[in-house]
Design a protein around this motif. Structure first.
Motif, PDB file in Angstrom:
ATOM      1  N   ALA A  29      16.621 -17.306 -47.172  1.00  0.00           N
ATOM      2  CA  ALA A  29      17.650 -18.236 -47.668  1.00  0.00           C
ATOM      3  C   ALA A  29      18.434 -18.900 -46.539  1.00  0.00           C
ATOM      4  O   ALA A  29      19.074 -19.940 -46.745  1.00  0.00           O
ATOM      5  CB  ALA A  29      18.606 -17.499 -48.606  1.00  0.00           C
ATOM      6  N   GLU A  30      18.390 -18.320 -45.349  1.00  0.00           N
ATOM      7  CA  GLU A  30      19.131 -18.882 -44.213  1.00  0.00           C
ATOM      8  C   GLU A  30      18.319 -19.917 -43.436  1.00  0.00           C
ATOM      9  O   GLU A  30      18.825 -20.490 -42.465  1.00  0.00           O
ATOM     10  CB  GLU A  30      19.567 -17.742 -43.280  1.00  0.00           C
ATOM     11  N   LEU A  31      17.085 -20.143 -43.866  1.00  0.00           N
ATOM     12  CA  LEU A  31      16.256 -21.163 -43.214  1.00  0.00           C
ATOM     13  C   LEU A  31      16.747 -22.547 -43.615  1.00  0.00           C
ATOM     14  O   LEU A  31      17.025 -22.801 -44.788  1.00  0.00           O
ATOM     15  CB  LEU A  31      14.790 -20.978 -43.641  1.00  0.00           C
ATOM     16  N   ASP A  32      16.872 -23.466 -42.656  1.00  0.00           N
ATOM     17  CA  ASP A  32      17.277 -24.835 -42.975  1.00  0.00           C
ATOM     18  C   ASP A  32      16.408 -25.827 -42.213  1.00  0.00           C
ATOM     19  O   ASP A  32      15.587 -25.462 -41.371  1.00  0.00           O
ATOM     20  CB  ASP A  32      18.762 -25.062 -42.676  1.00  0.00           C
ATOM     21  N   LEU A  33      16.587 -27.100 -42.541  1.00  0.00           N
ATOM     22  CA  LEU A  33      15.749 -28.153 -41.962  1.00  0.00           C
ATOM     23  C   LEU A  33      15.923 -28.247 -40.451  1.00  0.00           C
ATOM     24  O   LEU A  33      14.958 -28.474 -39.720  1.00  0.00           O
ATOM     25  CB  LEU A  33      16.070 -29.493 -42.626  1.00  0.00           C
ATOM     26  N   ASP A  34      17.142 -28.082 -39.954  1.00  0.00           N
ATOM     27  CA  ASP A  34      17.366 -28.150 -38.507  1.00  0.00           C
ATOM     28  C   ASP A  34      16.574 -27.069 -37.769  1.00  0.00           C
ATOM     29  O   ASP A  34      16.042 -27.306 -36.671  1.00  0.00           O
ATOM     30  CB  ASP A  34      18.855 -28.003 -38.192  1.00  0.00           C
ATOM     31  N   THR A  35      16.489 -25.878 -38.373  1.00  0.00           N
ATOM     32  CA  THR A  35      15.729 -24.792 -37.746  1.00  0.00           C
ATOM     33  C   THR A  35      14.250 -25.139 -37.689  1.00  0.00           C
ATOM     34  O   THR A  35      13.577 -24.908 -36.672  1.00  0.00           O
ATOM     35  CB  THR A  35      15.932 -23.485 -38.537  1.00  0.00           C
ATOM     36  N   VAL A  36      13.741 -25.693 -38.788  1.00  0.00           N
ATOM     37  CA  VAL A  36      12.321 -26.078 -38.810  1.00  0.00           C
ATOM     38  C   VAL A  36      12.052 -27.151 -37.765  1.00  0.00           C
ATOM     39  O   VAL A  36      11.054 -27.099 -37.031  1.00  0.00           O
ATOM     40  CB  VAL A  36      11.907 -26.565 -40.213  1.00  0.00           C
ATOM     41  N   ARG A  37      12.942 -28.124 -37.679  1.00  0.00           N
ATOM     42  CA  ARG A  37      12.748 -29.203 -36.704  1.00  0.00           C
ATOM     43  C   ARG A  37      12.821 -28.678 -35.270  1.00  0.00           C
ATOM     44  O   ARG A  37      12.047 -29.099 -34.409  1.00  0.00           O
ATOM     45  CB  ARG A  37      13.798 -30.287 -36.920  1.00  0.00           C
ATOM     46  N   SER A  38      13.742 -27.764 -35.010  1.00  0.00           N
ATOM     47  CA  SER A  38      13.852 -27.225 -33.647  1.00  0.00           C
ATOM     48  C   SER A  38      12.623 -26.383 -33.304  1.00  0.00           C
ATOM     49  O   SER A  38      12.191 -26.350 -32.145  1.00  0.00           O
ATOM     50  CB  SER A  38      15.130 -26.389 -33.505  1.00  0.00           C
ATOM     51  N   TRP A  39      12.050 -25.714 -34.315  1.00  0.00           N
ATOM     52  CA  TRP A  39      10.809 -24.955 -34.095  1.00  0.00           C
ATOM     53  C   TRP A  39       9.664 -25.885 -33.708  1.00  0.00           C
ATOM     54  O   TRP A  39       8.938 -25.632 -32.737  1.00  0.00           O
ATOM     55  CB  TRP A  39      10.473 -24.174 -35.366  1.00  0.00           C
ATOM     56  N   LEU A  40       9.532 -26.995 -34.429  1.00  0.00           N
ATOM     57  CA  LEU A  40       8.472 -27.948 -34.105  1.00  0.00           C
ATOM     58  C   LEU A  40       8.704 -28.588 -32.738  1.00  0.00           C
ATOM     59  O   LEU A  40       7.762 -28.818 -31.971  1.00  0.00           O
ATOM     60  CB  LEU A  40       8.387 -29.028 -35.187  1.00  0.00           C
TER      61      LEU A  40
END
Length: 361
Positions: free
Chosen positions: A68-79
Motif C-alpha cells: 500500500a505504500e508503493l506510489d508512482l514516484d517510487t516506480v519512476r525512480s526505480w525505472l
C-alpha cells in the motif's frame, strides 16, 4: 539453468528472501496469479517476478514495508535507476509493463488504494528488423543434415555437433579394443549418428516449414501430427493451441525419422515426444538452438538461431503473396502488430533489390 541465468535467479531469490513478509507474500500471490489465472508462460512469470522483486526491493529501501505504500514516484525512480545502470530500452519497457500489471492486480485485490502505475509511461523499445535468410540459404540449411556425397557418406558439417556420442548405446569400444564387440560398438555409434541426423532434418524442416517457435516444436507429441492432412498441432504462448500445415519435404523427413531414426534413440522414458535427444528424452530448446547454430556455421551462413527460421518463413510467405492475417494465424501472434514487422522486412529487401538492379535507382 545456464550460468548467467542461474546467477540471476539466485540473486532474485536472495533479494526476495530479504523483503518484509507482506512484500514477499505479494510477490508469491502475483506469481500464482500470472501462472494460473493469466496462464502466462514459465519464462514470462520468471521475468515479471524478477522485475517485481527488484521494484519492491527499491521501494523497501525507500521506506516501504507494505504494498500500500508503493506510489508512482517510487516506480519512476526505480525505472530511472535501471536506466542509469545501463538497462536497454526493451528491458525498461518490459519492466514498466511488469509494474503496470502488478499495480493493476494489487489494486483489484485491495493491496493498493489506487492503480498507481496506470499512467506510467515507458520507452518504446527500439524495434530492429529480424535476421532473414534467403530462400536458397534456408534450403541449404534444412537439407544439411542428410545431404550426402556420391559414395553415400554425410558431407562435411552434416553432423556438426557431437550429440550422438552421448547416447547410451554409442559408448566406446570394449577394453581390448578388438573383436566383434568393437565392431558392434562402431556400428551402434553409426546408427545413432544417422538417427540424430534424421532428427536434425525434421527439426529444421519443421522450424522453417511451419514457422513455429523452438519451444513449440520441442513440445510436439506423436499424436499431434496428422500425416494425412499434413498438419501439426502446437501449443504456443499461454497454452494456446493452433494447427499449422507443413509441406512434402517435412513429410518425407518425418517419415524417415519415424521409421529409421526415432526407434534407435527411443527409450522407455521417451513417452510420446516426437523429437528426442541423443539420450532418448524429449529434445529441449537449448539443444535445438545449438543444433541450428551449428548447422548454420557449418554451411557458412549468418550466425542464427531457430527464431531466424521463423522470421524467414514469415517473410517468404508474405513475399510469395500470403495474406498478413493468415501469417498471423500461422505464427500464433495474438496481435497483428507483431506480424507487421515482416512487411517492413519485405519492403527493405525489395528496396535493396531495386537499388542494386534498377538503372535509375
Amino acid at each position: 539453468m545456464g550460468g548467467t541465468e542461474g546467477r540471476s535467479a539466485r540473486g532474485t531469490r536472495a533479494v526476495h528472501a530479504a523483503l518484509p513478509e507482506p512484500l514477499r507474500e505479494a510477490v508469491d500471490e502475483f506469481a500464482r496469479h500470472l501462472a494460473s489465472v493469466r496462464n502466462r508462460s514459465a519464462h514470462t512469470v520468471r521475468a515479471y517476478v524478477a522485475d517485481l522483486v527488484s521494484l519492491l526491493d527499491h521501494a523497501h529501501r525507500m521506506g516501504a514495508a507494505e504494498v500500500a505504500e508503493l506510489d508512482l514516484d517510487t516506480v519512476r525512480s526505480w525505472l530511472a535507476k535501471q536506466r542509469t545502470m545501463g538497462a536497454a530500452r526493451a528491458s525498461l519497457a518490459r519492466r514498466a509493463a511488469a509494474a503496470r500489471t502488478f499495480s493493476a492486480w494489487a489494486h483489484r485485490g485491495g493491496l493498493l488504494p489506487t492503480d498507481v502505475a496506470a499512467t506510467l509511461a515507458s520507452p518504446r523499445p527500439q524495434r530492429t528488423l529480424p535476421t532473414v535468410l534467403r530462400a536458397d540459404q534456408a534450403a541449404l540449411l534444412v537439407e544439411a543434415p542428410t545431404r550426402s556425397t556420391a559414395d553415400g557418406r554425410a558431407t562435411s558439417g552434416a553432423h556438426p555437433t557431437p550429440e550422438a556420442d552421448a547416447h547410451p548405446t554409442a559408448g566406446p569400444p570394449t577394453a581390448d579394443g578388438t573383436g566383434t564387440e568393437e565392431a558392434e560398438g562402431a556400428e551402434d555409434g553409426e546408427r545413432v549418428a544417422r538417427a540424430v541426423r534424421w532428427r536434425d532434418r525434421v527439426l529444421l524442416e519443421l522450424l522453417y516449414g511451419t514457422g513455429v517457435r523452438v519451444s513449440e516444436v520441442c513440445g510436439i507429441d506423436l499424436a499431434d501430427v496428422d500425416h494425412g492432412r499434413r498438419v501439426v498441432r502446437v501449443r504456443g504462448k499461454g497454452g494456446r493451441e493452433r494447427t499449422v500445415p507443413y509441406g512434402l519435404p517435412a513429410q518425407r523427413a518425418l517419415d524417415e525419422w519415424l521409421r529409421h531414426g526415432r526407434p534407435v534413440l527411443a527409450v522407455p522414458a521417451s513417452g510420446e515426444a516426437l523429437l528426442l535427444g541423443a539420450r532418448g528424452g524429449r529434445l529441449n530448446p537449448t539443444t535445438a538452438r545449438r543444433i541450428v547454430g551449428a548447422y548454420a556455421e557449418a554451411a557458412d551462413l549468418p550466425r542464427i538461431g531457430p527464431h531466424a527460421l521463423r522470421h524467414s518463413a514469415a517473410t517468404h510467405l508474405l513475399e510469395g503473396g500470403a495474406d498478413l492475417r493468415a501469417v498471423q494465424e500461422l505464427l500464433g501472434h495474438s496481435s497483428l502488430a507483431s506480424t507487421q514487422v515482416y512487411t517492413h522486412v519485405s519492403v527493405d529487401r525489395l528496396r535493396a533489390a531495386y537499388r542494386q538492379a534498377h538503372p535509375r535507382a
